[in-house]
Design a protein around this motif. Structure first.
Motif, PDB file in Angstrom:
ATOM      1  N   LYS A 378       1.387  -2.437   3.876  1.00  0.00           N
ATOM      2  CA  LYS A 378       0.096  -1.821   4.198  1.00  0.00           C
ATOM      3  C   LYS A 378      -0.005  -0.415   3.613  1.00  0.00           C
ATOM      4  N   GLN A 379       1.128   0.259   3.504  1.00  0.00           N
ATOM      5  CA  GLN A 379       1.139   1.599   2.928  1.00  0.00           C
ATOM      6  C   GLN A 379       1.145   1.559   1.400  1.00  0.00           C
ATOM      7  N   GLU A 380       1.764   0.539   0.847  1.00  0.00           N
ATOM      8  CA  GLU A 380       1.937   0.484  -0.611  1.00  0.00           C
ATOM      9  C   GLU A 380       0.759  -0.181  -1.339  1.00  0.00           C
ATOM     10  N   GLY A 381       0.042  -1.049  -0.640  1.00  0.00           N
ATOM     11  CA  GLY A 381      -1.035  -1.789  -1.283  1.00  0.00           C
ATOM     12  C   GLY A 381      -2.157  -2.082  -0.306  1.00  0.00           C
ATOM     13  N   SER A 382      -2.922  -3.104  -0.636  1.00  0.00           N
ATOM     14  CA  SER A 382      -4.072  -3.487   0.178  1.00  0.00           C
ATOM     15  C   SER A 382      -3.793  -4.810   0.883  1.00  0.00           C
ATOM     16  N   LEU A 383      -3.754  -4.789   2.205  1.00  0.00           N
ATOM     17  CA  LEU A 383      -3.542  -6.019   2.967  1.00  0.00           C
ATOM     18  C   LEU A 383      -4.814  -6.859   2.894  1.00  0.00           C
ATOM     19  N   ARG A 384      -4.733  -7.995   2.213  1.00  0.00           N
ATOM     20  CA  ARG A 384      -5.911  -8.838   2.014  1.00  0.00           C
ATOM     21  C   ARG A 384      -5.946 -10.049   2.924  1.00  0.00           C
ATOM     22  N   LEU A 385      -4.798 -10.419   3.472  1.00  0.00           N
ATOM     23  CA  LEU A 385      -4.769 -11.575   4.368  1.00  0.00           C
ATOM     24  C   LEU A 385      -3.501 -11.525   5.214  1.00  0.00           C
ATOM     25  N   GLY A 386      -3.622 -11.968   6.458  1.00  0.00           N
ATOM     26  CA  GLY A 386      -2.459 -12.109   7.321  1.00  0.00           C
ATOM     27  C   GLY A 386      -2.009 -10.805   7.927  1.00  0.00           C
ATOM     28  N   ASP A 404      -2.851  -5.275  -5.166  1.00  0.00           N
ATOM     29  CA  ASP A 404      -2.943  -3.968  -5.837  1.00  0.00           C
ATOM     30  C   ASP A 404      -1.670  -3.145  -5.682  1.00  0.00           C
ATOM     31  N   LEU A 405      -0.536  -3.817  -5.831  1.00  0.00           N
ATOM     32  CA  LEU A 405       0.752  -3.158  -5.659  1.00  0.00           C
ATOM     33  C   LEU A 405       1.271  -2.609  -6.983  1.00  0.00           C
ATOM     34  N   ASP A 406       1.933  -1.480  -6.902  1.00  0.00           N
ATOM     35  CA  ASP A 406       2.656  -0.958  -8.050  1.00  0.00           C
ATOM     36  C   ASP A 406       3.855  -1.874  -8.304  1.00  0.00           C
ATOM     37  N   PRO A 407       4.121  -2.242  -9.558  1.00  0.00           N
ATOM     38  CA  PRO A 407       5.242  -3.145  -9.843  1.00  0.00           C
ATOM     39  C   PRO A 407       6.583  -2.646  -9.343  1.00  0.00           C
ATOM     40  N   ASN A 408       6.710  -1.339  -9.138  1.00  0.00           N
ATOM     41  CA  ASN A 408       7.969  -0.770  -8.674  1.00  0.00           C
ATOM     42  C   ASN A 408       8.000  -0.514  -7.168  1.00  0.00           C
ATOM     43  N   ARG A 410       8.325  -1.309  -3.118  1.00  0.00           N
ATOM     44  CA  ARG A 410       9.362  -2.058  -2.400  1.00  0.00           C
ATOM     45  C   ARG A 410       8.964  -3.520  -2.206  1.00  0.00           C
ATOM     46  N   ILE A 411       7.693  -3.756  -1.914  1.00  0.00           N
ATOM     47  CA  ILE A 411       7.226  -5.130  -1.720  1.00  0.00           C
ATOM     48  C   ILE A 411       7.435  -5.957  -2.981  1.00  0.00           C
ATOM     49  N   MET A 412       7.361  -5.322  -4.142  1.00  0.00           N
ATOM     50  CA  MET A 412       7.512  -6.040  -5.401  1.00  0.00           C
ATOM     51  C   MET A 412       8.949  -6.050  -5.914  1.00  0.00           C
ATOM     52  N   GLN A 413       9.836  -5.341  -5.240  1.00  0.00           N
ATOM     53  CA  GLN A 413      11.208  -5.236  -5.732  1.00  0.00           C
ATOM     54  C   GLN A 413      12.251  -5.830  -4.794  1.00  0.00           C
ATOM     55  N   GLU A 414      12.021  -5.793  -3.506  1.00  0.00           N
ATOM     56  CA  GLU A 414      13.040  -6.187  -2.537  1.00  0.00           C
ATOM     57  C   GLU A 414      12.787  -7.593  -2.002  1.00  0.00           C
ATOM     58  N   GLU A 415      13.861  -8.337  -1.827  1.00  0.00           N
ATOM     59  CA  GLU A 415      13.728  -9.699  -1.310  1.00  0.00           C
ATOM     60  C   GLU A 415      13.379  -9.653   0.168  1.00  0.00           C
ATOM     61  N   ILE A 416      12.229 -10.207   0.515  1.00  0.00           N
ATOM     62  CA  ILE A 416      11.729 -10.185   1.894  1.00  0.00           C
ATOM     63  C   ILE A 416      12.129 -11.436   2.648  1.00  0.00           C
ATOM     64  N   PHE A 417      12.134 -12.562   1.980  1.00  0.00           N
ATOM     65  CA  PHE A 417      12.524 -13.858   2.545  1.00  0.00           C
ATOM     66  C   PHE A 417      11.628 -14.251   3.713  1.00  0.00           C
ATOM     67  N   VAL A 420       5.393 -13.499   2.715  1.00  0.00           N
ATOM     68  CA  VAL A 420       4.727 -12.295   2.227  1.00  0.00           C
ATOM     69  C   VAL A 420       4.649 -12.361   0.701  1.00  0.00           C
ATOM     70  N   LEU A 421       3.429 -12.280   0.184  1.00  0.00           N
ATOM     71  CA  LEU A 421       3.175 -12.405  -1.255  1.00  0.00           C
ATOM     72  C   LEU A 421       2.519 -11.135  -1.773  1.00  0.00           C
ATOM     73  N   GLY A 422       3.076 -10.581  -2.840  1.00  0.00           N
ATOM     74  CA  GLY A 422       2.515  -9.388  -3.454  1.00  0.00           C
ATOM     75  C   GLY A 422       1.799  -9.701  -4.760  1.00  0.00           C
ATOM     76  N   PHE A 423       0.705  -8.985  -5.016  1.00  0.00           N
ATOM     77  CA  PHE A 423      -0.075  -9.144  -6.250  1.00  0.00           C
ATOM     78  C   PHE A 423      -0.067  -7.834  -7.037  1.00  0.00           C
ATOM     79  N   SER A 424       0.186  -7.943  -8.341  1.00  0.00           N
ATOM     80  CA  SER A 424       0.027  -6.822  -9.265  1.00  0.00           C
ATOM     81  C   SER A 424      -0.701  -7.322 -10.501  1.00  0.00           C
ATOM     82  N   LYS A 425      -1.360  -6.398 -11.189  1.00  0.00           N
ATOM     83  CA  LYS A 425      -2.083  -6.787 -12.406  1.00  0.00           C
ATOM     84  C   LYS A 425      -1.410  -6.176 -13.624  1.00  0.00           C
TER      85      LYS A 425
END
Length: 514
Positions: A378-386, A404-408, A410-417, A420-425
């Motif tokens: 929620k801090q790093e990007g835009s929560l769009r669902l869930g 709208d996450l930065d590729p670097n 934490r959501i896009m770099q760390e294994e959450i298991f 939770v799905l992150g989107f970047s363009k």
């Protein structure tokens, strides 16, 4: 020998199959609460200290208990395994393979029972549990046939006065440490691969899913596996795990689980202990941070469907799960909106319901960890669902999409298991590929594209052990898509592939002069 064909999954749209699974669920539920012993050298051992398995959908429901091994049990198991190994290694590969084939036949007759147990113990939907059972069957059948072929050795050049042979021999005693997320398939695969190659094994199942492992050990006993060849020793990593990995008589470790534990095993196994006469082998699969790339000219419906199924199957609790969607900026909003629409349609709930797609996460620890990552998202990007989580009765987390996450980040770099799905363009294909490769992991990945040049670039430059073109990034099949990754995903041993059994064999050259 006729090549093995993949065991077909059950079609639950057929009423007869649905009734059979419902009956299996009732049977398993009626038998819950059983207590299972350690098995060392064929002997049942009860301990006062127990590991209790709970239903993650109904956290008060006890699936069963297993006795918990201490170091003295691990030492006894090691000695028993070496004694059994001396005879087991002399069995013909065909005879060892036939035990796997018998075990496979037993599981086929009881497949819904094993699957139903996973629905209750691991929170797997009907389809996910059935696929897990099917993969276990595949491993037994495939590795049995592979061993029969390897028994013939490999051809070597010989001269007029010298004949040369190249054959394989088992290496000794191994330690099998499976995960909870594929409690039957991976547990079975890493165990029987070591057994069929003539080694003895100490099996320490996951503390989250020990009952399915206990049931499978009973199957192997029924199939005729000699005592001491497989020793069943549930326990904690701190109590017996480190002790066994450090043991000077251990030959190899076969591990699937977290990066943290895998690296710890790798480090400890590398140290040569007093009295140790060999270098220990480590086969490790340690997770992933898997990406689906969506190119500008892709089939966007295929892209959204592939992302949703790969991200949220078994609540994202797969090392191969799509946790990152990297989409070309020209089609980013279309793919994101369609992914959200499809995700909203996913049935979430108790996996005992045939319609459930997203069930619980495995336990309270995972529930807390995933919930914390959602707050980070929620801090790093835009929560769009869930983002909603409920642990009042079970450990349920709604499928979550953060855009709208930065590729670097934490959501896009760390294994959450988790789900939770992150989107970047990305602005072009070069950047799509660059972002896809910017993690420590290299397990699975997929590209959705109709650009042939880009598909070929991905074949060469997308750094993953399993690459899928125009499909999702989960669902490898034994013998068809050998599975395993590199970088921090592990040793790329390729489970279910033509080279996998060689991890548990010594190659030996014999030359005879005439």
């Amino acid at each position: 020998m006729i090549p093995y064909k993949h065991d077909p999954w059950t079609n639950f749209s057929v009423e007869e199959n649905r009734r059979a699974y419902e009956a299996a669920l009732k049977k398993v539920e009626a038998e819950l609460g059983g207590d299972f012993d350690l098995i060392v050298d064929g002997k049942r051992i009860k301990t006062d200290d127990k590991i209790t398995s709970y239903n993650p959908s109904n956290k008060e429901q006890v699936i069963g208990t297993v006795s918990k091994a201490k170091r003295e049990h691990a030492e006894e198991a090691m000695q028993a395994a070496w004694t059994a190994f001396e005879e087991w290694r002399k069995w013909s590969p065909k005879a060892r393979a036939e035990i796997l084939f018998r075990a496979s036949a037993i599981v086929k007759r009881r497949r819904h029972e094993f699957s139903a147990l996973m629905t209750l113990e691991a929170g797997k939907s009907w389809v996910e549990a059935d696929g897990d059972t099917s993969e276990a069957i595949d491993f037994m059948e495939f590795y049995g046939r592979q061993m029969i072929q390897l028994a013939q050795g490999k051809p070597c050049n010989s001269s007029e006065f010298q004949h040369n042979e190249y054959n394989y021999q088992p290496v000794g005693v191994g330690f099998a440490v499976p995960p909870w997320n594929f409690p039957f398939a991976i547990m079975c695969g890493i165990t029987v691969s070591a057994l069929v190659t003539g080694n003895a094994v100490l099996l320490k199942p996951s503390s989250n899913t020990p009952i399915i492992a206990a049931k499978f050990v009973e199957v192997l006993e029924e199939a005729g596996l000699p005592k001491g060849v497989l020793n069943f020793i549930p326990g904690s990593g701190s109590e017996i795990g480190d002790y066994i990995v450090d043991h000077p008589k251990l030959s190899f470790v076969s591990f699937t689980g977290s990066r943290e534990v895998g690296c710890r095993i790798y480090e400890r196994a590398a140290k040569v202990q007093e009295g140790q006469q060999w270098l220990k082998r480590v086969v490790a699969e340690m997770g992933g941070k898997d990406t689906i790339i969506v190119d500008r000219d892709a089939d966007l419906e295929l892209a959204a469907q592939s992302i949703v199924k790969s991200a949220f199957g078994y609540s994202g609790q797969k090392c191969s799960a799509c946790s990152r969607a990297i989409v070309h900026q020209d089609v980013y909003e279309q793919v994101l909106e369609r992914t959200i629409e499809l995700t909203k349609e996913l049935p979430v709930g108790n996996p005992t319901d045939v319609h459930t797609f997203v069930g619980p996460v495995i336990d309270a620890g995972q529930f807390r960890s995933i919930s914390e990552y959602i707050e980070i998202g929620k801090q790093e990007g835009s929560l769009r669902l869930g983002g909603e989580a409920d642990d009042s009765t079970g450990y349920f987390i709604q499928p979550t999409i953060i855009a709208d996450l930065d590729p670097n980040s934490r959501i896009m770099q760390e294994e959450i298991f988790g789900p939770v799905l992150g989107f970047s363009k990305a602005k072009d294909f070069e950047e799509l590929l660059e972002i896809a490769n910017n993690t420590d992991y290299a397990l699975t990945g997929a590209i959705i594209s109709n650009n042939r040049e880009h598909l070929e670039r991905a074949r060469r430059d997308f750094q993953v052990g399993n690459l899928y073109l125009n499909r999702g990034c989960t669902g490898s099949i034994v013998g068809e898509q050998p599975f395993g990754g590199f970088k921090m995903s592990g040793t790329d041993a390729k489970a279910g592939g033509p080279d996998y059994l060689r991890n548990f064999l010594h190659a030996k050259t014999v030359s005879e002069a005439f």
